[in-house]
Every structure is written in structure tokens, then in C-alpha cells.
Design a protein around this motif. Structure first.
Motif, short mmCIF file in Angstrom:
data_model
loop_
_atom_site.label_atom_id
_atom_site.label_comp_id
_atom_site.label_asym_id
_atom_site.label_seq_id
_atom_site.Cartn_x
_atom_site.Cartn_y
_atom_site.Cartn_z
N ASP A 30 3.37 -3.45 -0.22
CA ASP A 30 3.24 -3.22 -1.45
C ASP A 30 2.89 -4.56 -2.22
OD1 ASP A 30 3.91 -0.44 -1.27
OD2 ASP A 30 6.00 -0.88 -1.16
N ALA A 31 3.45 -5.59 -2.02
CA ALA A 31 3.31 -6.88 -2.50
C ALA A 31 1.87 -7.29 -2.34
CB ALA A 31 4.17 -7.99 -1.79
N SER A 32 1.27 -6.92 -1.05
CA SER A 32 -0.28 -7.01 -0.87
C SER A 32 -1.16 -6.50 -1.81
CB SER A 32 -0.52 -6.97 0.46
OG SER A 32 0.25 -7.79 1.39
N VAL A 33 -0.71 -5.02 -2.22
CA VAL A 33 -1.49 -4.07 -2.81
C VAL A 33 -1.42 -4.75 -4.28
CG1 VAL A 33 -1.46 -1.92 -4.12
CG2 VAL A 33 -1.06 -1.98 -1.45
N ALA A 34 -0.53 -5.23 -4.75
CA ALA A 34 -0.50 -5.73 -6.21
C ALA A 34 -1.29 -7.21 -6.22
CB ALA A 34 1.05 -6.03 -6.67
N THR B 190 -5.29 -0.07 0.04
CA THR B 190 -4.66 -1.43 -0.28
C THR B 190 -5.46 -2.13 -1.57
OG1 THR B 190 -4.18 -1.66 2.02
CG2 THR B 190 -4.20 -3.59 0.68
N GLN B 191 -6.61 -2.00 -1.63
CA GLN B 191 -7.28 -2.69 -3.12
C GLN B 191 -7.50 -1.46 -3.94
OE1 GLN B 191 -9.15 -2.75 0.29
NE2 GLN B 191 -7.99 -4.76 0.52
N ALA B 192 -7.71 -0.16 -3.75
CA ALA B 192 -7.91 0.59 -4.72
C ALA B 192 -6.50 1.05 -5.32
CB ALA B 192 -8.27 2.03 -4.07
N LEU B 193 -5.54 1.12 -4.69
CA LEU B 193 -4.35 1.22 -5.61
C LEU B 193 -3.87 0.44 -6.42
CD1 LEU B 193 -2.09 2.63 -2.25
CD2 LEU B 193 -2.83 3.94 -4.32
N GLY B 194 -3.98 -0.96 -6.01
CA GLY B 194 -3.92 -2.19 -7.17
C GLY B 194 -4.75 -2.12 -8.35
#
Length: 261
Positions: free
Chosen positions: A25-29, A59-63
Motif C-alpha cells: 500500500d505504501a508503494s502504491v501511494a 500498483t501504479q494505476a491505483l496510485g
């Protein structure tokens, strides 16, 4: 997005992909923020129509979606794409998702301001023709002046060093520690390599001893494209104003290429 063999790799990995990160989750953000900053520097402030053409589990799209961009995610793996949709729904983030090969994007011309192809996805394509085809498709779906954002491993250095393994990452969660690392087997051409992804987790089966581990191994092949090779292929696909950006300047964990349609 990738070759048929790579599809099976990501179909199988989709349920465990987040375990590659100490804190997914931290990586997504963090990745979303870094990519958004690069988009803003290139196109100016605003929210944009973004295609993540190798979205994986998001991973990138959600952020990027969480920051207000109108994001569409596609991936060769329908299993990974389905998980991205579930992750978006769980977060209350709008994300349109479809299974699609990046070499044949089923999207209309000029539909997007930005195309993202991140996290070393393009190097699953093993020939110059396939890479050119994929890049030409990305350019086709971009509006005039639109932005390509592409990231890979630092292959200029890696081809010189030809490492045989990566450092392990450790994810600690309710299931205990999950340890992930890779073994690399370089081809004779010095450009391509076979990867074995190992994931070790505590054996929680009935009667299992605490020191026993369950090991899963998944395999894929990559083309270690140098910056010069990739920039040249992007130019052949019709992109211009190609630039490479290092992690120190972007906050993204891999070298990042930008180019304009």
C-alpha cells in the motif's frame, strides 16, 4: 502486455504479487505520487486520461487514480487485471480494467493524454519487432502531444555486471514473513536472461515444524534493453523529445523514460 509465457507467470503470481513488497500500500501511494509529479512537470497541473497498459494488480494505476486521474488499466493477464479491479473497488477508487496485450490495444485512437508502461513490463517483449509494435500502439492511443511514461530496470549497468541474483525482500504480515528473491540466468547474447522468482513462506500446514518453509518458483524471460536501444525503438515508433530520468530526480525506484506523441 507480454508474451504468452509471461501471461501464465502473472496469472499465477497475481494472488501473491503484493507480497513482493515490504508494504504494498505504501508503494502504491509512493509510485503514484512520483508518476503524477512527472506527468505534471510535462503537461502541467491537472487531471488526465491515463492508460496503464501493463497494470498488473494495480500498483501504479491505483496510485494515479487515487490522485484524481481518469485511469484505464489493461494487462495481458486477466487474473491480474481482475485483481486490480477488486483492489480499486475495495478502495473506492474508479478504475476501468480490461485484459489486453499491449501489442494490440483494443482502444480508440487518441483516447489518452498519458500512457504508462511501468515496472519493467516492456522488456518481457523479446524482439525489436514486438517492442516497436507495442510502442506504436501506445503512440496511436495518445492524443497529439501526449506523454509516454515508461520505466525499466537500470539495464545499462546490469548488462555490464550481469548479476546472478537480486537482494531478498521481506514482507511481514499475518501469514508471517514472506521472503522473495530472484535468480538470473543470462543468455549467450548478453542481452536476455531467464528469471526465477522464489517466494518462501512459513509452512503452516498441520503438524509443520516452525523452521520449515514452503517455496514457490515462477519463471519468465526478459530483454535487458539499454537506454539507447529503448530510446531508438521509441523514435522508430514515432515518439519524439525522448528523455531519461534517474530515480534521484523522480522519486521513482527505476529509471524513467518520457517521450511525446
Amino acid at each position: 502486455m507480454r508474451t504468452p509465457t509471461a501471461r501464465y507467470f502473472y496469472d499465477d503470481l497475481a494472488a501473491d504479487y503484493d507480497l513482493l513488497y515490504a508494504d504494498w500500500d505504501a508503494s502504491v501511494a509512493r509510485q503514484g505520487t512520483a508518476l503524477d509529479d512527472r506527468v505534471t512537470r510535462a503537461l502541467g497541473p491537472g487531471t488526465y486520461d491515463v492508460l496503464d497498459c501493463a497494470c498488473g494488480i494495480g500498483t501504479q494505476a491505483l496510485g494515479l487514480a487515487a490522485l484524481g486521474h481518469r485511469v484505464t488499466g489493461t494487462d495481458l493477464s486477466p487474473v491480474a487485471a481482475a485483481r486490480a479491479a477488486r483492489e480499486a473497488a475495495a478502495r473506492g477508487v474508479p478504475l476501468a480494467v480490461a485484459a489486453a496485450d499491449m501489442r494490440a490495444l483494443p482502444l480508440r485512437d487518441g483516447a489518452f493524454d498519458v500512457v504508462v508502461c511501468a515496472d519493467n513490463s516492456l522488456p518481457h517483449l523479446l524482439t525489436a519487432d514486438d517492442v516497436r509494435t507495442a510502442l506504436a500502439g501506445m503512440r496511436r492511443v495518445l492524443r497529439p502531444g501526449g506523454l509516454l511514461v515508461l520505466t525499466t530496470r537500470p539495464y545499462d549497468e546490469l548488462r555490464r555486471e550481469r548479476p546472478l541474483t537480486t537482494a531478498p525482500t521481506v514482507r511481514t504480515g499475518p501469514e508471517g514473513r514472506v521472503i522473495s528473491f530472484q535468480l538470473w540466468h543470462w543468455h549467450d547474447d548478453g542481452e536476455r536472461y531467464d528469471l526465477e522468482l522464489f517466494q518462501l513462506r512459513p509452512d503452516t500446514g498441520e503438524g509443520a515444524a516452525p523452521e520449515r518453509w514452503t517455496t514457490t518458483v515462477r519463471r519468465a524471460t526478459y530483454w535487458a534493453l539499454t537506454r539507447r536501444q529503448l530510446a531508438g525503438l521509441a523514435a522508430e515508433a514515432g515518439f519524439h523529445s525522448t528523455q531519461w530520468h534517474d530515480p534521484d530526480s523522480t522519486g521513482y525506484f527505476q529509471p524513467l523514460l518520457t517521450a511525446r506523441a
